[in-house]
Design an enzyme around this catalytic site. Structure first.
Site, mmCIF file in Angstrom:
data_model
loop_
_atom_site.group_PDB
_atom_site.id
_atom_site.type_symbol
_atom_site.label_atom_id
_atom_site.label_comp_id
_atom_site.label_asym_id
_atom_site.label_seq_id
_atom_site.Cartn_x
_atom_site.Cartn_y
_atom_site.Cartn_z
ATOM 1 N N ASP A 29 7.634 2.453 -2.892
ATOM 2 C CA ASP A 29 7.760 3.474 -1.855
ATOM 3 C C ASP A 29 9.212 3.577 -1.381
ATOM 4 O OD1 ASP A 29 7.663 0.955 -0.678
ATOM 5 O OD2 ASP A 29 6.292 1.524 0.935
ATOM 6 N N ASP B 83 15.040 -0.977 0.299
ATOM 7 C CA ASP B 83 15.863 -1.106 1.503
ATOM 8 C C ASP B 83 16.960 -2.145 1.216
ATOM 9 O OD1 ASP B 83 16.660 -1.047 4.170
ATOM 10 O OD2 ASP B 83 14.977 -2.173 4.921
ATOM 11 N N LYS C 31 0.807 -1.184 0.000
ATOM 12 C CA LYS C 31 0.000 0.000 0.000
ATOM 13 C C LYS C 31 0.862 1.264 0.000
ATOM 14 C CE LYS C 31 -3.212 -2.441 3.039
ATOM 15 N NZ LYS C 31 -3.472 -2.692 4.457
HETATM 16 P P1 IMP Z 1 13.504 -4.569 1.135
HETATM 17 O O1 IMP Z 1 12.952 -5.835 0.567
HETATM 18 O O2 IMP Z 1 14.416 -4.830 2.300
HETATM 19 O O3 IMP Z 1 14.139 -3.661 0.118
HETATM 20 O O4 IMP Z 1 12.304 -3.827 1.846
HETATM 21 C C1 IMP Z 1 11.386 -3.061 1.209
HETATM 22 C C2 IMP Z 1 10.172 -2.931 2.113
HETATM 23 O O5 IMP Z 1 10.537 -2.774 3.502
HETATM 24 C C3 IMP Z 1 9.408 -1.688 1.787
HETATM 25 O O6 IMP Z 1 8.490 -1.905 0.731
HETATM 26 C C4 IMP Z 1 8.740 -1.354 3.108
HETATM 27 O O7 IMP Z 1 7.555 -2.101 3.250
HETATM 28 C C5 IMP Z 1 9.704 -1.843 4.154
HETATM 29 N N1 IMP Z 1 10.544 -0.762 4.704
HETATM 30 C C6 IMP Z 1 11.879 -0.695 4.693
HETATM 31 N N2 IMP Z 1 12.321 0.414 5.304
HETATM 32 C C7 IMP Z 1 11.224 1.088 5.710
HETATM 33 C C8 IMP Z 1 11.030 2.348 6.395
HETATM 34 O O8 IMP Z 1 11.955 3.088 6.763
HETATM 35 N N3 IMP Z 1 9.740 2.696 6.626
HETATM 36 C C9 IMP Z 1 8.668 1.935 6.236
HETATM 37 N N4 IMP Z 1 8.820 0.762 5.594
HETATM 38 C C10 IMP Z 1 10.082 0.343 5.329
#
Ligand code: IMP
Length: 179
Positions: free
Chosen positions: A99, A102, A43
């Protein structure tokens, strides 16, 4: 400022100004590529998507997908599609709207899944990028803001499904965030 925020990272005005700049880049790059599909990940990217697409005057279609993910620490970085796109993206120019990137696990999974459907092109536009946290190299073609390794909420981003409606992007107080 909301009392649960440690500080505001970007005000609504700064967010809109940066989106206008990124939209101009996208317009330039996609001017000669008809049939753009903006595919947003629910979302968190909904607020970003609606502002981004209104800053674009290109003909485009919108679609959404939803995922569930488990952080690498919690479950090996597994990601699963809970709601798929409605459109057939084969032969289309797809811009995936995220959004935040990470570790890169979510984006890597989405790129592998969507590229298997043979889009004409597949690129990534993210509101936020925590490059210092990256575990997997992933291509990010358009990014609004690079941010430090802190937990950020607002403008669509949540903590335990809260704070999405804050108009700014801010760092959540560490007493509230238990990461
Ligand atoms: P990745 O797979 O580690 O790149 O994570 C991506 C997902 O982690 C994003 O789509 C968010 O749902 C969540 N996420 C990572 N860091 C944050 C943050 O600082 N605030 C909110 N959601 C985050």
């Amino acid at each position: 400022m909301h009392p649960d925020l440690e500080r505001v990272l970007f005000t609504p005005q700064q967010i809109q100004a940066r989106i206008a700049e990124v939209a101009a880049e996208i317009e330039r790059d996609y001017a000669s590529r008809p049939g753009l599909v903006l595919a947003a990940v629910l979302k968190g990217s909904v607020f970003f998507l609606t502002d981004l697409c209104r800053a674009l005057s290109l003909p485009l279609r919108l679609d959404f997908l939803a995922i569930s993910s488990f952080s690498p620490g919690a479950g090996g970085g597994r990601v699963r599609i809970e709601k798929d796109l409605d459109l057939d993206i084969s032969g289309q120019h797809v811009l995936l709207v995220e959004d935040i990137v990470d570790t890169g696990f979510t984006l890597r999974y989405l790129l592998e899944t969507l590229s298997a459907r043979r889009p004409e092109s597949l690129q990534v536009c993210t509101l936020l990028d925590k490059t210092s946290r990256r575990l997997l190299p992933v291509p990010v073609h358009y990014r609004c803001f690079e941010i430090p390794d802190r937990f950020v909420v607002g403008y669509g981003l949540d903590y335990q499904q809260l704070y999405r409606n804050l108009p700014c992007l801010g760092i959540l107080r560490s007493g509230i965030f238990r990461g």
